[in-house]
Design a protein around this motif. Structure first.
Motif, mmCIF file in Angstrom:
data_model
loop_
_atom_site.group_PDB
_atom_site.id
_atom_site.type_symbol
_atom_site.label_atom_id
_atom_site.label_comp_id
_atom_site.label_asym_id
_atom_site.label_seq_id
_atom_site.Cartn_x
_atom_site.Cartn_y
_atom_site.Cartn_z
ATOM 1 N N LYS A 216 0.824 -1.210 0.000
ATOM 2 C CA LYS A 216 0.000 0.000 0.000
ATOM 3 C C LYS A 216 0.859 1.260 0.000
ATOM 4 C CE LYS A 216 -4.076 -2.027 2.062
ATOM 5 N NZ LYS A 216 -3.703 -3.404 2.273
ATOM 6 N N VAL A 217 0.278 2.304 -0.570
ATOM 7 C CA VAL A 217 0.851 3.646 -0.547
ATOM 8 C C VAL A 217 -0.191 4.553 0.096
ATOM 9 C CG1 VAL A 217 1.668 5.613 -1.915
ATOM 10 C CG2 VAL A 217 2.176 3.269 -2.667
ATOM 11 N N VAL A 218 0.199 5.206 1.176
ATOM 12 C CA VAL A 218 -0.643 6.217 1.806
ATOM 13 C C VAL A 218 0.021 7.548 1.473
ATOM 14 C CG1 VAL A 218 -1.626 7.089 3.952
ATOM 15 C CG2 VAL A 218 -1.278 4.617 3.656
ATOM 16 N N ILE A 219 -0.680 8.376 0.727
ATOM 17 C CA ILE A 219 -0.078 9.598 0.213
ATOM 18 C C ILE A 219 -1.050 10.767 0.338
ATOM 19 C CG2 ILE A 219 -0.803 9.088 -2.177
ATOM 20 C CD1 ILE A 219 1.896 10.378 -3.087
ATOM 21 N N VAL A 220 -0.487 11.924 0.557
ATOM 22 C CA VAL A 220 -1.255 13.154 0.641
ATOM 23 C C VAL A 220 -1.028 13.944 -0.647
ATOM 24 C CG1 VAL A 220 -1.456 15.373 1.842
ATOM 25 C CG2 VAL A 220 -1.102 13.271 3.147
ATOM 26 N N PHE A 221 -2.128 14.386 -1.246
ATOM 27 C CA PHE A 221 -2.042 15.295 -2.392
ATOM 28 C C PHE A 221 -2.617 16.638 -1.965
ATOM 29 C CE2 PHE A 221 -2.578 11.283 -5.076
ATOM 30 C CZ PHE A 221 -1.255 11.241 -5.460
ATOM 31 N N PRO A 222 -2.075 17.733 -2.503
ATOM 32 C CA PRO A 222 -2.604 19.044 -2.129
ATOM 33 C C PRO A 222 -3.863 19.402 -2.913
ATOM 34 C CG PRO A 222 -0.811 19.316 -3.668
ATOM 35 C CD PRO A 222 -0.919 17.846 -3.385
ATOM 36 N N GLN A 223 -4.651 20.232 -2.293
ATOM 37 C CA GLN A 223 -5.804 20.856 -2.930
ATOM 38 C C GLN A 223 -5.697 22.346 -2.612
ATOM 39 O OE1 GLN A 223 -10.019 21.210 -1.280
ATOM 40 N NE2 GLN A 223 -10.138 19.329 -2.491
ATOM 41 N N PHE A 224 -5.698 23.173 -3.640
ATOM 42 C CA PHE A 224 -5.523 24.608 -3.451
ATOM 43 C C PHE A 224 -6.857 25.315 -3.653
ATOM 44 C CE2 PHE A 224 -1.608 22.832 -5.202
ATOM 45 C CZ PHE A 224 -0.698 23.203 -4.233
ATOM 46 N N GLY A 225 -7.238 26.139 -2.696
ATOM 47 C CA GLY A 225 -8.446 26.949 -2.798
ATOM 48 C C GLY A 225 -8.055 28.411 -2.959
ATOM 49 N N ILE A 226 -8.208 28.922 -4.180
ATOM 50 C CA ILE A 226 -7.779 30.292 -4.475
ATOM 51 C C ILE A 226 -8.848 30.998 -5.291
ATOM 52 C CG2 ILE A 226 -6.025 31.710 -5.625
ATOM 53 C CD1 ILE A 226 -4.078 29.385 -5.145
ATOM 54 N N GLY A 227 -9.249 32.182 -4.834
ATOM 55 C CA GLY A 227 -10.203 32.988 -5.587
ATOM 56 C C GLY A 227 -11.509 32.282 -5.885
ATOM 57 N N GLY A 228 -11.978 31.474 -4.952
ATOM 58 C CA GLY A 228 -13.233 30.766 -5.147
ATOM 59 C C GLY A 228 -13.128 29.528 -6.035
ATOM 60 N N LYS A 229 -11.927 29.211 -6.495
ATOM 61 C CA LYS A 229 -11.707 28.028 -7.322
ATOM 62 C C LYS A 229 -10.896 27.001 -6.549
ATOM 63 C CE LYS A 229 -11.642 30.389 -11.782
ATOM 64 N NZ LYS A 229 -10.850 30.648 -12.993
ATOM 65 N N THR A 230 -11.086 25.739 -6.923
ATOM 66 C CA THR A 230 -10.330 24.646 -6.312
ATOM 67 C C THR A 230 -9.452 24.014 -7.374
ATOM 68 O OG1 THR A 230 -12.098 24.211 -4.728
ATOM 69 C CG2 THR A 230 -10.510 22.440 -5.106
ATOM 70 N N TYR A 231 -8.174 23.843 -7.040
ATOM 71 C CA TYR A 231 -7.201 23.232 -7.947
ATOM 72 C C TYR A 231 -6.664 21.967 -7.286
ATOM 73 C CZ TYR A 231 -7.191 27.957 -9.920
ATOM 74 O OH TYR A 231 -7.551 29.160 -10.471
ATOM 75 N N ILE A 232 -6.701 20.858 -8.031
ATOM 76 C CA ILE A 232 -6.179 19.597 -7.517
ATOM 77 C C ILE A 232 -5.197 19.018 -8.526
ATOM 78 C CG2 ILE A 232 -8.228 19.074 -6.133
ATOM 79 C CD1 ILE A 232 -9.051 17.090 -8.354
#
Length: 166
Positions: free
Chosen positions: A111-127
């Motif tokens: 198994k791989v347990v990994i964290v990915f970022p999610q960016f919340g900028i200007g009312g938009k979400t970037y993944i």
């Protein structure tokens, strides 16, 4: 294995639960600090291996392992709507490169347990959508995720995924 060991927090927690751990980071300073932390916490035992390596080239340093648990590089601070697109593209490339390389050192079913970022900028979400969507074609099954973790009003949120090598 934590291939982005930083200050060694994940490794220390794994040691506390009885695991033998391996850690790496591309920063020699981070590896030195991890060594100091683990030696301080566990002075009478050395149940770890540490080395300096780019996370996309782990297979050059180790052989088969049972699991990878990591919070990788999540991007540079001060992310804004003018640089978030380029940063997400760069992170996707990094994560895909890691997942490709790690597959060769993971035991079947590991198994791989990994964290990915999610960016919340200007009312938009970037993944990092391309990295997440590539998991299946790279030889992993997504067992869980995204499991979100964030402080209130955080710009950078964390999405935890659990992957299993096919």
């Amino acid at each position: 294995l934590d291939p982005f060991c930083g200050m060694g927090t994940i490794l220390a927690e794994a040691l506390l639960t009885g695991w033998y751990v391996i850690g790496s980071d591309q920063s020699s300073e981070a590896v030195k600090k991890t060594e100091a932390k683990l030696t301080w916490l566990f002075p009478s035992q050395k149940k770890w291996k540490l080395f300096i390596s780019d996370a996309t080239h782990i297979s050059e340093k180790i052989e088969f392992i049972d699991a990878i648990v990591t919070e990788p590089f999540l991007g540079k601070p001060n992310v804004s709507d003018t640089n978030v697109g380029d940063m997400v593209t760069g992170l996707e490339k990094l994560y895909i490169g890691c997942l490709k390389d790690w597959r060769s050192v993971l035991k079947p079913g590991a198994k791989v347990v990994i964290v990915f970022p999610q960016f919340g900028i200007g009312g938009k979400t970037y993944i990092v959508k391309k990295a997440i969507d590539s998991c299946e074609t790279l030889g992993y099954t997504v067992l869980a995720g995204p499991i979100e973790y964030a402080r209130p009003r955080a710009v950078v949120k964390r999405e935890l995924f659990i992957l299993q090598k096919k």
